[in-house]
Design a protein around this motif. Structure first.
Motif, PDB file in Angstrom:
ATOM      1  N   LYS A 133      -0.738   6.644  18.145  1.00  0.00           N
ATOM      2  CA  LYS A 133       0.519   7.455  18.086  1.00  0.00           C
ATOM      3  C   LYS A 133       1.278   7.648  19.126  1.00  0.00           C
ATOM      4  O   LYS A 133       2.697   7.595  18.927  1.00  0.00           O
ATOM      5  CB  LYS A 133       0.064   8.908  17.365  1.00  0.00           C
ATOM      6  CG  LYS A 133       0.211   9.231  16.077  1.00  0.00           C
ATOM      7  CD  LYS A 133      -0.279  10.241  15.523  1.00  0.00           C
ATOM      8  CE  LYS A 133      -0.571  10.302  14.040  1.00  0.00           C
ATOM      9  NZ  LYS A 133      -1.658  11.240  13.693  1.00  0.00           N
TER      10      LYS A 133
ATOM     11  N   ASN B 100      -9.883   0.366   1.902  1.00  0.00           N
ATOM     12  CA  ASN B 100     -10.003   0.567   3.511  1.00  0.00           C
ATOM     13  C   ASN B 100     -10.637   1.965   3.836  1.00  0.00           C
ATOM     14  O   ASN B 100     -10.816   2.604   2.831  1.00  0.00           O
ATOM     15  CB  ASN B 100      -8.621   0.513   3.930  1.00  0.00           C
ATOM     16  CG  ASN B 100      -8.517   0.258   5.441  1.00  0.00           C
ATOM     17  OD1 ASN B 100      -9.424  -0.253   5.999  1.00  0.00           O
ATOM     18  ND2 ASN B 100      -7.516   0.878   5.991  1.00  0.00           N
TER      19      ASN B 100
ATOM     20  N   ASP C 137     -15.319   3.564   7.056  1.00  0.00           N
ATOM     21  CA  ASP C 137     -16.097   4.062   7.876  1.00  0.00           C
ATOM     22  C   ASP C 137     -16.144   5.426   8.047  1.00  0.00           C
ATOM     23  O   ASP C 137     -16.811   5.873   8.641  1.00  0.00           O
ATOM     24  CB  ASP C 137     -15.574   3.764   9.417  1.00  0.00           C
ATOM     25  CG  ASP C 137     -13.916   4.108   9.242  1.00  0.00           C
ATOM     26  OD1 ASP C 137     -13.488   5.019  10.133  1.00  0.00           O
ATOM     27  OD2 ASP C 137     -13.244   3.408   8.469  1.00  0.00           O
ATOM     28  N   ARG C 138     -15.173   6.178   6.847  1.00  0.00           N
ATOM     29  CA  ARG C 138     -15.376   7.533   6.857  1.00  0.00           C
ATOM     30  C   ARG C 138     -15.655   7.882   5.379  1.00  0.00           C
ATOM     31  O   ARG C 138     -15.503   7.213   4.356  1.00  0.00           O
ATOM     32  CB  ARG C 138     -14.336   8.250   7.571  1.00  0.00           C
ATOM     33  CG  ARG C 138     -12.948   7.932   6.812  1.00  0.00           C
ATOM     34  CD  ARG C 138     -11.979   8.560   7.520  1.00  0.00           C
ATOM     35  NE  ARG C 138     -10.528   8.638   6.675  1.00  0.00           N
ATOM     36  CZ  ARG C 138      -9.512   8.746   7.239  1.00  0.00           C
ATOM     37  NH1 ARG C 138      -9.391   9.164   8.430  1.00  0.00           N
ATOM     38  NH2 ARG C 138      -8.516   8.956   6.119  1.00  0.00           N
TER      39      ARG C 138
ATOM     40  N   THR D  53      -0.624  -1.484   8.106  1.00  0.00           N
ATOM     41  CA  THR D  53      -0.319  -2.281   9.397  1.00  0.00           C
ATOM     42  C   THR D  53      -1.681  -2.507  10.074  1.00  0.00           C
ATOM     43  O   THR D  53      -1.709  -3.586  10.572  1.00  0.00           O
ATOM     44  CB  THR D  53       0.355  -1.136  10.368  1.00  0.00           C
ATOM     45  OG1 THR D  53       1.661  -0.516   9.360  1.00  0.00           O
ATOM     46  CG2 THR D  53       1.019  -1.614  11.396  1.00  0.00           C
ATOM     47  N   THR D  54      -2.521  -1.812  10.055  1.00  0.00           N
ATOM     48  CA  THR D  54      -3.727  -1.770  10.797  1.00  0.00           C
ATOM     49  C   THR D  54      -4.711  -3.181  10.365  1.00  0.00           C
ATOM     50  O   THR D  54      -5.070  -4.062  10.949  1.00  0.00           O
ATOM     51  CB  THR D  54      -4.938  -0.655  10.653  1.00  0.00           C
ATOM     52  OG1 THR D  54      -4.161   0.539  10.877  1.00  0.00           O
ATOM     53  CG2 THR D  54      -6.146  -0.747  11.460  1.00  0.00           C
TER      54      THR D  54
ATOM     55  N   SER E 146       0.796  -1.268  -0.043  1.00  0.00           N
ATOM     56  CA  SER E 146      -0.006  -0.040  -0.076  1.00  0.00           C
ATOM     57  C   SER E 146       0.994   1.323  -0.169  1.00  0.00           C
ATOM     58  O   SER E 146       2.085   1.029   0.166  1.00  0.00           O
ATOM     59  CB  SER E 146      -1.101  -0.128   1.250  1.00  0.00           C
ATOM     60  OG  SER E 146      -0.190   0.270   2.286  1.00  0.00           O
ATOM     61  N   HIS E 147       0.291   2.364  -0.450  1.00  0.00           N
ATOM     62  CA  HIS E 147       0.834   3.850  -0.272  1.00  0.00           C
ATOM     63  C   HIS E 147       0.922   3.931   1.425  1.00  0.00           C
ATOM     64  O   HIS E 147      -0.004   3.311   2.099  1.00  0.00           O
ATOM     65  CB  HIS E 147       0.097   4.722  -0.606  1.00  0.00           C
ATOM     66  CG  HIS E 147       0.826   6.074  -1.011  1.00  0.00           C
ATOM     67  ND1 HIS E 147       1.596   6.273  -1.880  1.00  0.00           N
ATOM     68  CD2 HIS E 147       0.617   7.016  -0.080  1.00  0.00           C
ATOM     69  CE1 HIS E 147       2.155   7.646  -1.752  1.00  0.00           C
ATOM     70  NE2 HIS E 147       1.443   8.042  -0.415  1.00  0.00           N
TER      71      HIS E 147
ATOM     72  N   LYS F  96       0.724  -1.787  16.449  1.00  0.00           N
ATOM     73  CA  LYS F  96       1.079  -0.349  16.244  1.00  0.00           C
ATOM     74  C   LYS F  96      -0.055   0.270  16.993  1.00  0.00           C
ATOM     75  O   LYS F  96      -1.323   0.077  16.361  1.00  0.00           O
ATOM     76  CB  LYS F  96       1.320   0.050  14.808  1.00  0.00           C
ATOM     77  CG  LYS F  96       1.464   1.315  14.864  1.00  0.00           C
ATOM     78  CD  LYS F  96       2.300   2.044  13.465  1.00  0.00           C
ATOM     79  CE  LYS F  96       1.407   2.073  12.423  1.00  0.00           C
ATOM     80  NZ  LYS F  96       2.268   2.561  11.002  1.00  0.00           N
ATOM     81  N   SER F  97       0.130   0.532  18.109  1.00  0.00           N
ATOM     82  CA  SER F  97      -0.778   1.184  18.865  1.00  0.00           C
ATOM     83  C   SER F  97      -0.979   2.756  18.713  1.00  0.00           C
ATOM     84  O   SER F  97      -0.586   3.180  17.599  1.00  0.00           O
ATOM     85  CB  SER F  97      -0.549   1.111  20.267  1.00  0.00           C
ATOM     86  OG  SER F  97       0.798   1.451  20.649  1.00  0.00           O
TER      87      SER F  97
HETATM   88  P1  G4P Z   1       0.108   1.979   6.850  1.00  0.00           P
HETATM   89  O1  G4P Z   1       0.683   0.684   7.612  1.00  0.00           O
HETATM   90  O2  G4P Z   1      -0.490   1.755   5.620  1.00  0.00           O
HETATM   91  O3  G4P Z   1       1.222   3.174   6.947  1.00  0.00           O
HETATM   92  O4  G4P Z   1      -1.147   2.597   7.793  1.00  0.00           O
HETATM   93  P2  G4P Z   1      -1.751   2.224   9.165  1.00  0.00           P
HETATM   94  O5  G4P Z   1      -2.276   0.928   9.316  1.00  0.00           O
HETATM   95  O6  G4P Z   1      -0.515   2.506  10.122  1.00  0.00           O
HETATM   96  O7  G4P Z   1      -2.638   3.350   9.073  1.00  0.00           O
HETATM   97  C1  G4P Z   1      -2.510   4.772   8.783  1.00  0.00           C
HETATM   98  C2  G4P Z   1      -3.697   5.659   9.761  1.00  0.00           C
HETATM   99  O8  G4P Z   1      -4.927   5.344   9.226  1.00  0.00           O
HETATM  100  C3  G4P Z   1      -3.666   5.158  11.017  1.00  0.00           C
HETATM  101  O9  G4P Z   1      -4.039   6.692  11.653  1.00  0.00           O
HETATM  102  C4  G4P Z   1      -4.741   4.247  11.285  1.00  0.00           C
HETATM  103  O10 G4P Z   1      -5.323   4.241  12.498  1.00  0.00           O
HETATM  104  C5  G4P Z   1      -5.678   4.758  10.424  1.00  0.00           C
HETATM  105  N1  G4P Z   1      -6.614   3.742   9.793  1.00  0.00           N
HETATM  106  C6  G4P Z   1      -6.264   2.574   9.348  1.00  0.00           C
HETATM  107  N2  G4P Z   1      -7.350   1.864   9.019  1.00  0.00           N
HETATM  108  C7  G4P Z   1      -8.314   2.644   9.083  1.00  0.00           C
HETATM  109  C8  G4P Z   1      -9.882   2.589   8.979  1.00  0.00           C
HETATM  110  O11 G4P Z   1     -10.398   1.714   8.390  1.00  0.00           O
HETATM  111  N3  G4P Z   1     -10.558   3.414   9.105  1.00  0.00           N
HETATM  112  C9  G4P Z   1      -9.780   4.978   9.452  1.00  0.00           C
HETATM  113  N4  G4P Z   1     -10.928   5.771   9.630  1.00  0.00           N
HETATM  114  N5  G4P Z   1      -8.784   4.856   9.754  1.00  0.00           N
HETATM  115  C10 G4P Z   1      -7.839   4.118   9.583  1.00  0.00           C
HETATM  116  P3  G4P Z   1      -2.967   7.394  12.452  1.00  0.00           P
HETATM  117  O12 G4P Z   1      -3.825   8.408  13.006  1.00  0.00           O
HETATM  118  O13 G4P Z   1      -2.021   7.856  11.571  1.00  0.00           O
HETATM  119  O14 G4P Z   1      -2.524   6.614  13.791  1.00  0.00           O
HETATM  120  P4  G4P Z   1      -3.319   6.070  14.926  1.00  0.00           P
HETATM  121  O15 G4P Z   1      -3.295   7.440  15.861  1.00  0.00           O
HETATM  122  O16 G4P Z   1      -4.671   5.820  14.520  1.00  0.00           O
HETATM  123  O17 G4P Z   1      -2.383   5.013  15.211  1.00  0.00           O
END
Ligand code: G4P
Length: 538
Positions: free
Chosen positions: A49, A141, A144-145, A26-27, A19-20, A46-47
């Motif tokens: 921030k 992905n 939800d928004r 990671t999620t 992915s980009h 990855k919890s």
């Molecule tokens: P990556 O490995 O591809 O770089 O992405 P990662 O999973 O770290 O997700 C990047 C950001 O997108 C994270 O937010 C993550 O919580 C959010 N995210 C992942 N999946 C979803 C989803 O289904 N819906 C929404 N709304 N957000 C999603 P962040 O603010 O960068 O970090 P965090 O504070 O949530 O950890």
């Protein structure tokens, strides 16, 4: 073929998630582990921030930069399948590492952010998968928004990547107010209950037939009608699921969901495991090697030193291609032309290592490496010797002169630089006539120089001096008649820097395409190669 070998092959799924950065790789990985029962409360990878720390963060630098530099391997079971997920770093400077990881998988999951669609890094990774003919499954992905309309995303896949898509499920609802997904196979709608845990636990859901009164009651009239219309349109005008077209990268099964809230994740996992291919054969000097071949074979796709500061060790990651792997077995190491014993093989659930006794085609095993393995090396049975096809390489584009600040540390410096070269993190050149204590290092991106500085300091105790060089292009030089290329034999070599690679092959580094044109014009019989002449360019 033994029954057990066949059974083990058929239940293996080895894939990478591409992915980009920030699309949710990671999620999603974390949620797949959650559903696989490999972790219980999501968040350990990855919890939030404040404590950005991934289980797959092996290097301190990853934590410091908040990016994933190294690829990790995660293994777990689900529904009778044995799953190996190879995590690929998302940062663009690490494309070579990512590329090698993709050599070891049988399929890939491409995660898109529903609001952003296809992004720059997605395009690059997609191209590699397509070239390697890796079947690609798409997970859209963040449903939800607010995001782009599903139909627009399908168009984008086709227009930007040139791949048609066949939606396997379809979001119910619109404009980011999605309520669930419609499963096109089972023809059932799954509606999700409100979730208080922010997706930390697996989520319950209610499943309804399309004409169930409960479903109609749960959705407003407009949403329900829109869903029926969408389904009718997809059934009539959509692409049919076609295994062959998926295998050759013309078609991608598409899933919608939200990794964070677990929306559609389990459905994706189950369908993916059902549809994704088991371990595939690999090309070798002796034709395709089939996984069902009883004789063991594997190749090294990644080498990593000092993953754990407490161990100070070095691991070579192998992908098993055929036969059964057993602890303490002796295999033929083609590069050194020697038999070696595979003691202490390890498998991974992220940072937890386990010594394993056996493994099967598709599995990834970490071998303790006393310094003999190189990227792309073949391991096979001594009774049937062959070599897997070489990994293609990236042409280096950034160059720096590197030396130890303290000349007393020369030995550690050389060791560290050699080590990182063998790992494939950098390419090493020696300037004609210059001593070996000063190297020219070539990389595909500038971040690798930071990694080099950091790792030489933390693992070898060496501070380095680094001077960036103005070159952008490297060309390996040959003459068609096999005569040696020397600085003297070249007209206009002063337009660039004449260096030798680790195998003492002549290479010219030049500032730009213009200077390269000048050299070519003045040396009509010279052959110039962007990568070593015996290797393929990526
Ligand atoms: P990556 O490995 O591809 O770089 O992405 P990662 O999973 O770290 O997700 C990047 C950001 O997108 C994270 O937010 C993550 O919580 C959010 N995210 C992942 N999946 C979803 C989803 O289904 N819906 C929404 N709304 N957000 C999603 P962040 O603010 O960068 O970090 P965090 O504070 O949530 O950890």
């Amino acid at each position: 073929m033994s029954e057990q070998l066949e059974k083990e092959i058929n239940r293996r799924r080895t894939f990478a998630i591409i992915s980009h950065p920030d699309a949710g790789k990671t999620t999603l990985t974390e949620k797949l582990l959650l559903y696989g029962g490999a972790i219980h409360l999501a968040g350990s990878i990855k919890s939030r921030k404040t404590q950005r720390h991934a289980v797959s963060d092996w290097m301190e630098i990853e934590k410091q930069r908040g990016i994933s530099v190294t690829s990790s391997v995660l293994q777990f079971d689900y529904g009778g399948c044995r799953i190996n997920i190879l995590d690929t770093p998302g940062h663009q400077d690490f494309s070579e590492d990512t590329y090698r990881t993709l050599m070891a998988v049988d399929s890939a999951v491409m995660v898109l952010d529903a609001a952003k669609g296809v992004e720059a890094q997605t395009k690059k990774l997609f191209k590699v998968c397509k070239e390697r003919r890796i079947p690609i499954f798409t997970f859209v992905n963040k449903l939800d928004r607010f995001g782009k309309a599903p139909i627009d995303l399908m168009d984008e896949l086709e227009n930007v990547l040139g791949i048609r898509s066949c939606p396997m499920n379809w979001p119910v609802g619109s404009d980011g107010r999605y309520r669930g997904v419609y499963n096109r196979q089972t023809k059932l709608v799954e509606l999700f209950a409100a979730d208080e845990t922010h997706g930390q636990e697996t989520r319950g859901s209610e499943t309804y037939a399309l004409d169930a009164p409960e479903l109609k009651a749960a959705l407003d009239e407009e949403t329900y009608q829109a869903l029926l219309d969408d389904i009718a349109l997809l059934d009539e005008a959509g692409e049919a699921f076609d295994e062959e077209r998926i295998a050759c990268g013309e078609l991608t099964p598409m899933f919608f969901g939200s990794a964070m809230t677990n929306f559609g994740v389990q459905n994706f996992l189950e369908e993916y495991l059902r549809l994704a291919p088991p371990p595939a054969p690999r090309a070798s000097s002796d034709g395709n090697i089939q996984p069902e071949d009883e004789k063991f074979s594997a190749f090294v796709f990644k080498i990593q030193a000092n993953m754990n500061p407490a161990h100070r060790d070095r691991l070579a990651f192998i992908r098993i291609v055929s036969g059964k792997f057993e602890r303490n077995m002796s295999v033929w190491h083609v590069a050194s032309d020697k038999e070696i014993k595979l003691a202490q093989p390890q498998q991974f659930l992220a940072q937890d290592r386990q010594i394993i006794d056996e493994a099967w085609p598709g599995d990834i095993v970490g071998l303790f490496d006393p310094g003999i393995f190189g990227i792309g090396d073949t391991l096979c049975d001594g009774a049937h010797k062959f070599k897997f096809a070489d990994f293609p390489v990236f042409p280096p584009e950034k160059f720096a002169r590197v030396q130890a600040k303290d000349t007393m540390k020369r030995k550690q410096f050389v060791k560290g630089v050699e080590q990182l070269t063998q790992e494939g993190a950098i390419q090493l050149f020696r300037q004609a006539g210059a001593g070996i204590e000063s190297y020219i290092v070539g990389t595909v991106g500038t971040l690798q120089f930071d990694v080099l500085t950091y790792r030489l300091k933390s693992e070898y105790g060496v501070d380095i001096e680094m001077v960036m060089q103005p070159f952008e292009v490297a060309r390996w030089l040959t003459y068609p008649d096999g005569r040696a290329v020397t600085p003297e034999s070249l007209r206009g070599a002063d337009r660039g820097m004449f260096v030798y690679d680790r195998d003492e092959r002549p290479v010219l580094l030049v500032n730009n395409e213009w200077a390269l044109g000048w050299i070519t014009d003045n040396n009509p019989s010279l052959e110039l190669h962007p990568v070593p002449p015996d290797r393929r360019e990526i």
